[in-house]
Design an enzyme around this catalytic site. Structure first.
Site, short mmCIF file in Angstrom:
data_model
loop_
_atom_site.label_atom_id
_atom_site.label_comp_id
_atom_site.label_asym_id
_atom_site.label_seq_id
_atom_site.Cartn_x
_atom_site.Cartn_y
_atom_site.Cartn_z
CD GLU A 1 -0.82 0.91 3.57
OE1 GLU A 1 -1.20 2.05 3.24
OE2 GLU A 1 -0.90 0.46 4.72
CB VAL B 1 -5.88 -1.48 4.07
CG1 VAL B 1 -6.41 -2.90 3.92
CG2 VAL B 1 -4.55 -1.49 4.80
CG ASP C 1 -13.64 7.00 12.14
OD1 ASP C 1 -13.55 6.11 11.28
OD2 ASP C 1 -12.93 8.02 12.13
CB SER D 1 -11.14 1.75 8.83
OG SER D 1 -10.40 1.70 7.63
CB ALA D 2 -13.47 2.38 3.80
CG ASP D 3 -8.47 -0.11 5.84
OD1 ASP D 3 -8.64 0.56 4.81
OD2 ASP D 3 -7.49 0.03 6.60
CE LYS E 1 -3.93 1.80 11.39
NZ LYS E 1 -4.21 2.58 10.25
N1 PSU Z 1 -0.63 1.12 8.91
C1 PSU Z 1 0.49 1.84 9.09
N2 PSU Z 1 0.48 3.15 8.74
C2 PSU Z 1 -0.60 3.70 8.10
C3 PSU Z 1 -1.78 2.92 7.87
C4 PSU Z 1 -1.71 1.63 8.31
O1 PSU Z 1 1.50 1.33 9.57
O2 PSU Z 1 -0.53 4.85 7.73
C5 PSU Z 1 -2.94 3.45 7.06
C6 PSU Z 1 -3.42 2.30 6.16
O3 PSU Z 1 -3.29 2.72 4.84
C7 PSU Z 1 -4.87 2.09 6.53
C8 PSU Z 1 -5.26 3.47 6.92
O4 PSU Z 1 -5.61 1.57 5.47
O5 PSU Z 1 -4.12 3.90 7.70
C9 PSU Z 1 -6.58 3.49 7.66
O6 PSU Z 1 -7.09 4.79 7.69
P1 PSU Z 1 -8.60 5.07 8.16
O7 PSU Z 1 -8.63 4.66 9.59
O8 PSU Z 1 -8.80 6.55 7.95
O9 PSU Z 1 -9.49 4.24 7.27
MN MN Z 2 -12.21 6.79 9.50
#
Ligand code: PSU
Ligand code: MN
Length: 308
Positions: free
Chosen positions: A27, A108, A138, A140-142, A159
């Site tokens: 990614e 992701v 919230d 994630s769309a992941d 995370k």
């Molecule tokens: N893992 C990491 N660093 C990052 C991310 C994941 O070590 O920056 C990123 C990934 O790309 C993941 C995104 O898909 O954070 C998720 O963001 P959000 O919670 O806004 O969907």
């Molecule tokens: Mn989000």
């Protein structure tokens, strides 16, 4: 119907796919928004090198000038790492990024969407997104993208900034199988244990390849999420981690940081507050995941684990 002319697969990746050789998707949000300069570019290059050393072809995914790219050259990696205004592209951002010819680093979710359409089967990342802590859920769309993409995703869990039990429940509800790579517990990104069980343990690329093949034979559409704990020497102490996190969360609350900014804000805040310890862990786990993903991709392409 997906218009394949929007997709640009690099020559090297195209040749590998054509010949059935191992390919590992990587990614790009972690490059553009997850790590500080110059560590971001160094890490992006290093991950590609690790994949090559293990006998697979790296395919970093991003949107460059509105084109969905699978496999980047060095100048494109640099453009993502140092460019101004590189957008964080999740699934909902794809149309905007393509229509307006933007540069975008894919999360992701964004990477799964593009890599899946390019026919890739294995993807390495740091940590997946999930259900955030706090009153407003919230999510994630992941997560929904994992539920509908039959890929093998190698990560160090979700995370630690997230609500891990809620994330784990979400994955279960939507049929995403969590595999512990040499472990029985889901890791928590910067730390090796989240106190939550995985669904199965696997100890080799071959074992994971067997699970992925069986998933495909069953026609199941969800990703197999392979969890690899951060190497012990780079782990952040769990108590230190909780302190750093509550500080980062209250700072985000005070400043009203939310939406797409939240994850990068929390990661950057903890990186500074820990004197770089979380960054060291982040890079170490990314490297380890690239390594494991390559072993899985090589096993899949060589037919290992397919014996009856
Ligand atoms: N893992 C990491 N660093 C990052 C991310 C994941 O070590 O920056 C990123 C990934 O790309 C993941 C995104 O898909 O954070 C998720 O963001 P959000 O919670 O806004 O969907
Ligand atoms: Mn989000």
């Amino acid at each position: 119907m997906f218009d394949r002319s929007l997709l640009k697969i690099s020559e090297e990746v195209e040749a590998a796919l054509h010949e059935g050789r191992a390919v590992v998707a990587l990614e790009s949000t972690v490059i553009a928004h997850g790590l500080p300069r110059p560590l971001n570019l160094e890490t992006a290059r290093r991950l590609e090198k690790i994949v090559r050393e293990r006998g697979a072809v790296p395919a970093t995914v991003a949107v460059i000038g509105g084109v969905l790219c699978v496999g980047l050259d060095d100048s494109q990696l640099e453009r993502l790492a140092y460019g101004e205004g590189v957008r964080k592209v999740s699934r909902r951002d794809l149309a905007v990024a393509v229509a307006r010819r933007l540069d975008g680093a894919t999360t992701v979710a964004g990477t799964l969407w593009i890599a899946g359409r390019a026919g890739l089967k294995v993807f390495a990342t740091g940590g997946i997104g999930g259900v955030h802590r706090g009153a407003l859920p919230d999510v994630s769309a992941d997560l929904p993208e994992l539920a509908r993409t039959p890929m093998t995703v190698v990560c160090s869990g979700a995370k630690s900034v997230l609500d891990l039990p809620a994330t784990r429940e979400w994955l279960e509800t939507h049929g995403v199988c969590l595999v512990g790579y040499g472990c029985e517990e889901m890791p928590a990104f910067y730390t090796r244990r989240a106190g939550l069980p995985v669904d199965a343990r696997a100890d080799s690329g071959r074992e994971v390849a067997q699970l992925a093949r069986t998933r495909d034979a069953l026609g199941l559409e969800a990703a197999l999420v392979v969890c690899v704990p951060v190497p012990p020497e780079s782990e952040v102490d769990a108590r230190v981690m909780e302190g750093l996190l509550s500080e980062a969360l209250s700072e985000a609350g005070r400043r009203g940081v939310g939406g797409r900014e939240l994850t990068p804000f929390l990661l950057a805040h903890m990186g500074r507050a820990s004197g770089g310890a979380t960054l060291k862990a982040n890079v170490a786990l990314l490297e380890e995941n690239a390594h494991v993903a390559s072993e899985i991709a090589v096993a899949l392409s060589s037919g290992a684990g397919a014996e009856k």
